[in-house]
Design an enzyme around this catalytic site. Structure first.
Site, PDB file in Angstrom:
ATOM      1  N   ARG A 115       0.808  -1.233   0.000  1.00 33.61           N
ATOM      2  CA  ARG A 115       0.000   0.000   0.000  1.00 33.61           C
ATOM      3  C   ARG A 115       0.830   1.265   0.000  1.00 33.61           C
ATOM      4  O   ARG A 115       0.378   2.317   0.428  1.00 33.61           O
ATOM      5  CB  ARG A 115      -0.977   0.027   1.171  1.00 33.61           C
ATOM      6  N   LYS A 137       1.616  11.845 -10.666  1.00 39.90           N
ATOM      7  CA  LYS A 137       0.897  10.844 -11.463  1.00 39.90           C
ATOM      8  C   LYS A 137       1.835   9.692 -11.768  1.00 39.90           C
ATOM      9  O   LYS A 137       2.928   9.898 -12.291  1.00 39.90           O
ATOM     10  CB  LYS A 137       0.447  11.447 -12.794  1.00 39.90           C
ATOM     11  N   GLU A 179       8.287  20.576 -24.490  1.00 40.03           N
ATOM     12  CA  GLU A 179       7.453  20.769 -23.293  1.00 40.03           C
ATOM     13  C   GLU A 179       7.902  22.016 -22.520  1.00 40.03           C
ATOM     14  O   GLU A 179       7.093  22.707 -21.915  1.00 40.03           O
ATOM     15  CB  GLU A 179       7.477  19.532 -22.381  1.00 40.03           C
ATOM     16  N   LYS A 221       5.048  23.951 -13.420  1.00 43.23           N
ATOM     17  CA  LYS A 221       4.214  22.755 -13.256  1.00 43.23           C
ATOM     18  C   LYS A 221       3.807  22.599 -11.784  1.00 43.23           C
ATOM     19  O   LYS A 221       2.657  22.289 -11.475  1.00 43.23           O
ATOM     20  CB  LYS A 221       4.920  21.492 -13.740  1.00 43.23           C
ATOM     21  N   GLU A 231      -6.714  17.431 -11.174  1.00 39.97           N
ATOM     22  CA  GLU A 231      -7.003  17.774 -12.567  1.00 39.97           C
ATOM     23  C   GLU A 231      -8.474  18.074 -12.834  1.00 39.97           C
ATOM     24  O   GLU A 231      -9.108  17.428 -13.651  1.00 39.97           O
ATOM     25  CB  GLU A 231      -6.535  16.636 -13.479  1.00 39.97           C
ATOM     26  N   ARG A 235      -5.185  22.635 -13.982  1.00 39.79           N
ATOM     27  CA  ARG A 235      -4.206  21.703 -14.534  1.00 39.79           C
ATOM     28  C   ARG A 235      -4.422  21.490 -16.031  1.00 39.79           C
ATOM     29  O   ARG A 235      -3.525  21.078 -16.747  1.00 39.79           O
ATOM     30  CB  ARG A 235      -4.286  20.374 -13.770  1.00 39.79           C
ATOM     31  N   ASN A 239      -2.398  20.999 -20.695  1.00 41.39           N
ATOM     32  CA  ASN A 239      -2.718  20.236 -21.900  1.00 41.39           C
ATOM     33  C   ASN A 239      -2.604  21.056 -23.177  1.00 41.39           C
ATOM     34  O   ASN A 239      -2.997  20.604 -24.246  1.00 41.39           O
ATOM     35  CB  ASN A 239      -4.130  19.649 -21.802  1.00 41.39           C
ATOM     36  N   HIS A 242      -1.840  19.456 -26.476  1.00 45.72           N
ATOM     37  CA  HIS A 242      -1.978  18.011 -26.295  1.00 45.72           C
ATOM     38  C   HIS A 242      -3.225  17.420 -26.950  1.00 45.72           C
ATOM     39  O   HIS A 242      -3.300  16.218 -27.150  1.00 45.72           O
ATOM     40  CB  HIS A 242      -1.947  17.654 -24.806  1.00 45.72           C
ATOM     41  N   HIS A 246      -2.108  14.399 -28.898  1.00 46.25           N
ATOM     42  CA  HIS A 246      -2.533  13.024 -28.584  1.00 46.25           C
ATOM     43  C   HIS A 246      -3.174  12.351 -29.784  1.00 46.25           C
ATOM     44  O   HIS A 246      -2.983  11.154 -30.016  1.00 46.25           O
ATOM     45  CB  HIS A 246      -3.532  13.033 -27.411  1.00 46.25           C
ATOM     46  N   HIS A 259       6.554  11.922 -27.898  1.00 52.38           N
ATOM     47  CA  HIS A 259       5.415  12.678 -27.395  1.00 52.38           C
ATOM     48  C   HIS A 259       5.574  14.194 -27.624  1.00 52.38           C
ATOM     49  O   HIS A 259       4.672  14.867 -28.129  1.00 52.38           O
ATOM     50  CB  HIS A 259       5.233  12.356 -25.914  1.00 52.38           C
TER      51      HIS A 259
END
Ligand SMILES: NC(=O)c1ccc[n+]([C@@H]2O[C@H](COP(=O)([O-])OP(=O)(O)OC[C@H]3O[C@@H](n4cnc5c(N)ncnc54)[C@H](O)[C@@H]3O)[C@@H](O)[C@H]2O)c1
Ligand SMILES: [Zn+2]
Length: 358
Positions: A115, A137, A179, A221, A231, A235, A239, A242, A246, A259
């Site tokens: 955990r 994340k 980025e 960030k 998010e 946040r 994007n 993106h 994406h 990416h």
């Protein structure tokens, strides 16, 4: 340079300095005195950087296969096995050394084993240093989709050593730099201008140019994720570039673009929409296009079917209540989030980056 990032689980420090990875053992003995340490890395990164971390632990590192295709639950299982072999307990610190793939995978294993074991991220690609190691994340891919399985699990510390970027292939470096440019466009004109004027020093991996660019990106960030850890609002500005990015990655099955390269196209597409709506001044759009062009070639897009991309954008996970939230650039250093971008505008933006209309 140190940046503190607040999170629900307590705040953590992001340490940024040339040579910082060589001081990691000192940092760890302050953070978790006497704790066992297990390093997770991959063979390539460990060969290049392992000697810097020699003082950290006498335990064998857990080495994972390298590549996005190994960012999955099978590899997470390998980390669990390594932790069991090392007799890891609740206090054992997992140190993830590598790019975003490694950090996401090892981070997810750390988040779930017993955990949750304390996690320290040592990102070694530019993308990981300015993006994936910050914000908590972690996760892996499933054959049904990218990053489908994951958690919010803030690290105890992030240690960023710009010196480690000296061995990074130029294309990987450039992909991370897009980025950094994104952070400039959404939040800092001075960062944008600094990258534009220091391109050659940055590509030469001059740490005097790199350290402040990385630090400012992390700061941006950090401030954004702090305000919106899960998010739901702010946040989303991260994007920027993106939505189309994406779609380009998905349409090419994640094989054609790094990416950041897809995001570079995505930023140009968003700027095309912004220019038409008058959110971004003409000279700012031109500065963005020039910077991206000067950085070097991007993979071709002219053969990609616009209809398929429009469809992929329609499936974008940033759709909330049936509305696609789209981040448009304002004057460099600012954004606007809108939810009324039409398919016609997107088709126009695709045409602007060289993808003909259906
Ligand atoms: N968690 C997040 O918030 C977040 C955010 C953005 C991206 N990501 C994830 O990050 C991943 C991409 O990360 P990436 O771009 O770092 O790619 P990557 O981890 O695949 O690294 C690229 C390549 O560089 C190698 N490498 C790493 N450090 C090196 C060094 N110092 N010298 C030479 N080679 C080195 C890696 O082993 C790999 O072969 C994606 O899976 C993406 O989903 C996560
Ligand atoms: Zn990104």
């Amino acid at each position: 340079m140190r940046i503190d990032v607040g999170s629900r689980a307590g705040s953590y420090a992001v340490q940024i300095a040339p040579g910082e990875s060589r001081r990691l053992h000192q940092l760890l003995s302050a953070l978790a005195p006497g704790a066992r340490v297990v390093v997770v890395s991959n063979g390539l990164v460990w060969r290049l950087l392992g000697d810097r971390l020699a003082q950290l632990t006498s335990e064998e590192p857990i080495l994972l296969p390298d590549g996005e295709r190994f960012k999955n639950l099978l590899t997470v299982g390998k980390v669990y096995e390594g932790l069991i072999r090392a007799r890891a307990d609740r206090g054992t610190v997992v140190v993830a050394v590598g790019g975003g793939v490694l950090g996401d995978t090892a981070g997810f294993a750390a988040a779930t084993f017993l955990r949750g074991l304390p996690l320290v991220q040592v990102p070694t690609t530019l993308l990981a240093q300015v993006d994936s190691s910050i914000g908590g994340k972690v996760g892996v891919n499933h054959s049904a989709g990218k990053n489908l399985i994951g958690a919010f699990y803030p690290p105890r510390a992030v240690v960023i050593d710009p010196e480690t970027l000296s061995t990074l292939p130029r294309r990987e470096f450039r992909a991370g730099l897009y980025e950094v440019i994104k952070y400039g466009v959404i939040a800092s004109r001075s960062l944008f201008e600094r990258v534009s004027t220091n391109l050659s020093q940055l590509f030469a991996r001059d740490t005097e140019a790199l350290s402040p660019a990385i630090a400012e990106s992390c700061e941006i960030k950090a401030r954004i994720v702090e305000g919106d850890e899960l998010e739901s609002g702010a946040r989303r500005t991260l994007n920027f570039g993106h939505t189309v990015g994406h779609a380009l990655e998905a349409a090419t099955k994640y094989r054609r673009f790094r990416h950041g390269e897809a995001v570079a196209y995505g930023m140009l597409a968003a700027a095309a929409i912004g220019a038409r709506r008058g959110t971004i001044p003409g000279p700012d759009r031109e500065a963005l296009a020039t910077l991206i062009r000067t950085m070097g070639p991007l993979p071709a897009v002219t053969d990609l079917p616009a209809s398929q991309l429009l469809e992929a954008i329609g499936r974008d996970k940033k759709i909330v209540n049936g509305r696609l939230h789209f981040v448009l650039p304002g004057p460099i250093g600012s954004t606007q989030i809108v939810d009324d971008v039409t398919p016609e505008e997107i088709a126009h933006a695709l045409a602007a980056i060289g993808i003909p209309n259906p």
